[in-house]
Design a protein around this motif. Structure first.
Motif, PDB file in Angstrom:
ATOM      1  N   LEU A   1       0.826  -1.195   0.000  1.00  9.82           N
ATOM      2  CA  LEU A   1       0.000   0.000   0.000  1.00  9.82           C
ATOM      3  C   LEU A   1       0.867   1.256   0.000  1.00  9.82           C
ATOM      4  CD1 LEU A   1      -2.789  -1.056   2.548  1.00  9.82           C
ATOM      5  CD2 LEU A   1      -2.987  -0.917   0.055  1.00  9.82           C
ATOM      6  N   LYS A   2       1.897   1.253   0.822  1.00 10.87           N
ATOM      7  CA  LYS A   2       2.784   2.408   0.872  1.00 10.87           C
ATOM      8  C   LYS A   2       3.548   2.583  -0.450  1.00 10.87           C
ATOM      9  CE  LYS A   2       5.127   3.320   4.587  1.00 10.87           C
ATOM     10  NZ  LYS A   2       4.600   4.665   4.886  1.00 10.87           N
ATOM     11  N   ASP A   3       4.014   1.477  -1.025  1.00 10.57           N
ATOM     12  CA  ASP A   3       4.711   1.545  -2.308  1.00 10.57           C
ATOM     13  C   ASP A   3       3.787   2.074  -3.404  1.00 10.57           C
ATOM     14  OD1 ASP A   3       6.989   0.569  -1.150  1.00 10.57           O
ATOM     15  OD2 ASP A   3       6.756  -1.485  -1.905  1.00 10.57           O
ATOM     16  N   GLY A   4       2.494   1.799  -3.262  1.00 11.54           N
ATOM     17  CA  GLY A   4       1.522   2.255  -4.250  1.00 11.54           C
ATOM     18  C   GLY A   4       1.070   3.688  -4.054  1.00 11.54           C
ATOM     19  N   GLY A   5       1.612   4.355  -3.040  1.00 16.93           N
ATOM     20  CA  GLY A   5       1.267   5.756  -2.827  1.00 16.93           C
ATOM     21  C   GLY A   5      -0.051   5.995  -2.127  1.00 16.93           C
TER      22      GLY A   5
ATOM     23  N   ALA B   1       2.351   1.088  13.014  1.00 18.45           N
ATOM     24  CA  ALA B   1       3.626   1.798  12.894  1.00 18.45           C
ATOM     25  C   ALA B   1       4.202   1.673  11.493  1.00 18.45           C
ATOM     26  CB  ALA B   1       4.618   1.266  13.929  1.00 18.45           C
ATOM     27  N   ALA B   2       4.051   0.494  10.881  1.00 20.03           N
ATOM     28  CA  ALA B   2       4.563   0.297   9.523  1.00 20.03           C
ATOM     29  C   ALA B   2       3.821   1.170   8.523  1.00 20.03           C
ATOM     30  CB  ALA B   2       4.436  -1.173   9.136  1.00 20.03           C
ATOM     31  N   LEU B   3       2.524   1.279   8.676  1.00 23.07           N
ATOM     32  CA  LEU B   3       1.737   2.119   7.779  1.00 23.07           C
ATOM     33  C   LEU B   3       2.059   3.597   7.972  1.00 23.07           C
ATOM     34  CD1 LEU B   3      -1.687   0.304   8.101  1.00 23.07           C
ATOM     35  CD2 LEU B   3      -0.373   0.527   5.991  1.00 23.07           C
ATOM     36  N   ARG B   4       2.323   3.991   9.188  1.00 20.54           N
ATOM     37  CA  ARG B   4       2.537   5.395   9.528  1.00 20.54           C
ATOM     38  C   ARG B   4       3.971   5.867   9.258  1.00 20.54           C
ATOM     39  NH1 ARG B   4      -0.320  10.053   9.886  1.00 20.54           N
ATOM     40  NH2 ARG B   4       0.296  11.341  11.657  1.00 20.54           N
ATOM     41  N   GLU B   5       4.887   4.943   9.037  1.00 19.75           N
ATOM     42  CA  GLU B   5       6.290   5.307   8.842  1.00 19.75           C
ATOM     43  C   GLU B   5       6.425   6.303   7.692  1.00 19.75           C
ATOM     44  OE1 GLU B   5      10.623   3.162   8.087  1.00 19.75           O
ATOM     45  OE2 GLU B   5       8.790   1.972   8.202  1.00 19.75           O
ATOM     46  N   PRO B   6       7.156   7.408   7.884  1.00 14.22           N
ATOM     47  CA  PRO B   6       7.274   8.429   6.835  1.00 14.22           C
ATOM     48  C   PRO B   6       7.883   7.881   5.550  1.00 14.22           C
ATOM     49  CG  PRO B   6       8.052   9.277   8.944  1.00 14.22           C
ATOM     50  CD  PRO B   6       7.844   7.803   9.120  1.00 14.22           C
ATOM     51  N   ASP B   7       7.394   8.407   4.431  1.00 14.93           N
ATOM     52  CA  ASP B   7       7.954   8.060   3.135  1.00 14.93           C
ATOM     53  C   ASP B   7       9.246   8.836   2.910  1.00 14.93           C
ATOM     54  OD1 ASP B   7       5.730   6.444   2.645  1.00 14.93           O
ATOM     55  OD2 ASP B   7       4.582   8.144   1.863  1.00 14.93           O
ATOM     56  N   ALA B   8       9.858   8.619   1.749  1.00 18.20           N
ATOM     57  CA  ALA B   8      11.134   9.269   1.447  1.00 18.20           C
ATOM     58  C   ALA B   8      11.021  10.794   1.481  1.00 18.20           C
ATOM     59  CB  ALA B   8      11.634   8.806   0.077  1.00 18.20           C
ATOM     60  N   ASP B   9       9.842  11.315   1.135  1.00 20.80           N
ATOM     61  CA  ASP B   9       9.651  12.763   1.137  1.00 20.80           C
ATOM     62  C   ASP B   9       9.229  13.313   2.502  1.00 20.80           C
ATOM     63  OD1 ASP B   9       7.075  11.850   1.359  1.00 20.80           O
ATOM     64  OD2 ASP B   9       6.318  12.827  -0.450  1.00 20.80           O
ATOM     65  N   GLY B  10       9.188  12.431   3.509  1.00 21.32           N
ATOM     66  CA  GLY B  10       8.847  12.862   4.861  1.00 21.32           C
ATOM     67  C   GLY B  10       7.371  12.829   5.185  1.00 21.32           C
ATOM     68  N   SER B  11       6.513  12.556   4.200  1.00 23.30           N
ATOM     69  CA  SER B  11       5.074  12.489   4.454  1.00 23.30           C
ATOM     70  C   SER B  11       4.681  11.095   4.930  1.00 23.30           C
ATOM     71  CB  SER B  11       4.293  12.838   3.191  1.00 23.30           C
ATOM     72  OG  SER B  11       4.576  11.905   2.161  1.00 23.30           O
ATOM     73  N   SER B  12       3.564  11.030   5.636  1.00 25.30           N
ATOM     74  CA  SER B  12       3.081   9.755   6.165  1.00 25.30           C
ATOM     75  C   SER B  12       1.628   9.549   5.767  1.00 25.30           C
ATOM     76  CB  SER B  12       3.178   9.732   7.694  1.00 25.30           C
ATOM     77  OG  SER B  12       4.511   9.842   8.133  1.00 25.30           O
ATOM     78  N   PRO B  13       1.253   8.314   5.432  1.00 28.72           N
ATOM     79  CA  PRO B  13      -0.166   8.047   5.203  1.00 28.72           C
ATOM     80  C   PRO B  13      -0.971   8.317   6.473  1.00 28.72           C
ATOM     81  CG  PRO B  13       1.191   6.233   4.407  1.00 28.72           C
ATOM     82  CD  PRO B  13       2.090   7.134   5.203  1.00 28.72           C
TER      83      PRO B  13
END
Length: 280
Positions: free
Chosen positions: A36-40, A62-74
């Protein structure tokens, strides 16, 4: 994301997976979260069944909430019946953006008839609501009320049970879906569109008086709005006939099929999510 069907309540209107369906394993759940995170994906509701019965819930959130490379979080939402001990919730709350809690009626008998299995459910849920509002202010609260033939009198008055500093950010009123357990009990629970709208009008007045944002779920507008991943990793969508299973989540990711985008209307799905869980 519905990784569990099992629940510690037996609510007659439930539209979640059947309780006897085996839960998603930790490894599969974390693999789904990564996909899901890889899919944006920008927002995920963890639901069930009762997700606090999962031993790995804190790790999943925690895995879902972990920030992406740009610092944003789902945006991560936990939809729970509110019965989990506080020590369980304290492990999960740091990873949440929102928590969704249920309250069906200001009338104790009406509520007890709908939230069956644990007699003091309403009191325990209200205690958790107070704890979240007073000590976990980063977590926003959505209060959900499912309207059935049983609680037409008490549903519009649920906010009367809540102290002013504990009022939810959003109150969502649902027309009962005739799916799964709701379908089993439609004869004595189901409410017609006109009757439901009468209850909605009363809820609108109550929400306005208390300064709470009201959202409404209507069965006629649910087509294309929902994308579920069930405990067996099956994709489930909503169409005219109700829930439709569309195959394994990972198999569907590997396919280049137009069926899934057609079954879930992106704008409607986004509107449903952001309307219920607006930006903080």
């Amino acid at each position: 994301m519905r990784p569990i069907g099992r629940c510690n309540l037996d609510c007659p209107f439930c539209f979640g997976p059947r309780h006897e369906v085996p839960s998603m394993s930790r490894g599969v759940a974390l693999k789904v979260a990564a996909a899901l995170k890889d899919g944006g994906v920008r927002g995920v509701v963890i639901s069930g069944g009762e997700p606090t019965l999962l031993s790995y819930l804190d790790e999943l959130a925690a895995a879902l909430r972990e920030p992406d490379a740009d610092g944003s979080s789902p945006k991560v939402v936990l939809s729970t019946n509110g019965l989990a001990p506080l020590r369980t919730m304290e492990r999960v709350l740091p990873s949440l953006s929102w928590i969704a809690l249920p309250l069906e009626s200001a009338d104790a008998d009406e509520h007890r008839a709908l939230r069956t299995g644990v007699a003091p459910h309403r009191e325990r849920m209200l205690r958790l609501l107070g704890e979240v509002r007073r000590h976990h202010r980063h977590v926003h609260v959505k209060l959900g009320t499912v309207v059935t033939r049983v609680n037409v009198a008490g549903a519009p008055r649920v906010l009367d049970l809540i102290e002013g500093d504990c009022l939810p950010d959003v109150w969502k009123v649902y027309q009962m879906s005739e799916t799964n357990y709701g379908a089993d009990n439609r004869d004595w629970l189901s409410l017609g569109d006109e009757e439901f709208e009468d209850v909605v009008h009363r809820c609108e007045d109550a929400a306005r008086e208390r300064g709470v944002a009201l959202r409404v779920y209507r069965n006629r507008s649910r087509k294309g709005s929902y994308f579920f991943i069930d405990p067996d990793c099956e994709v489930v969508v909503i169409d005219e006939s109700g829930e439709r299973r569309m195959g394994n989540f990972f198999d569907r990711l590997a396919e280049s099929s137009e069926e899934l985008p057609t079954a879930v209307e992106g704008s409607r799905n986004i509107e449903n999510f952001t309307g219920t869980y607006p930006d903080e």
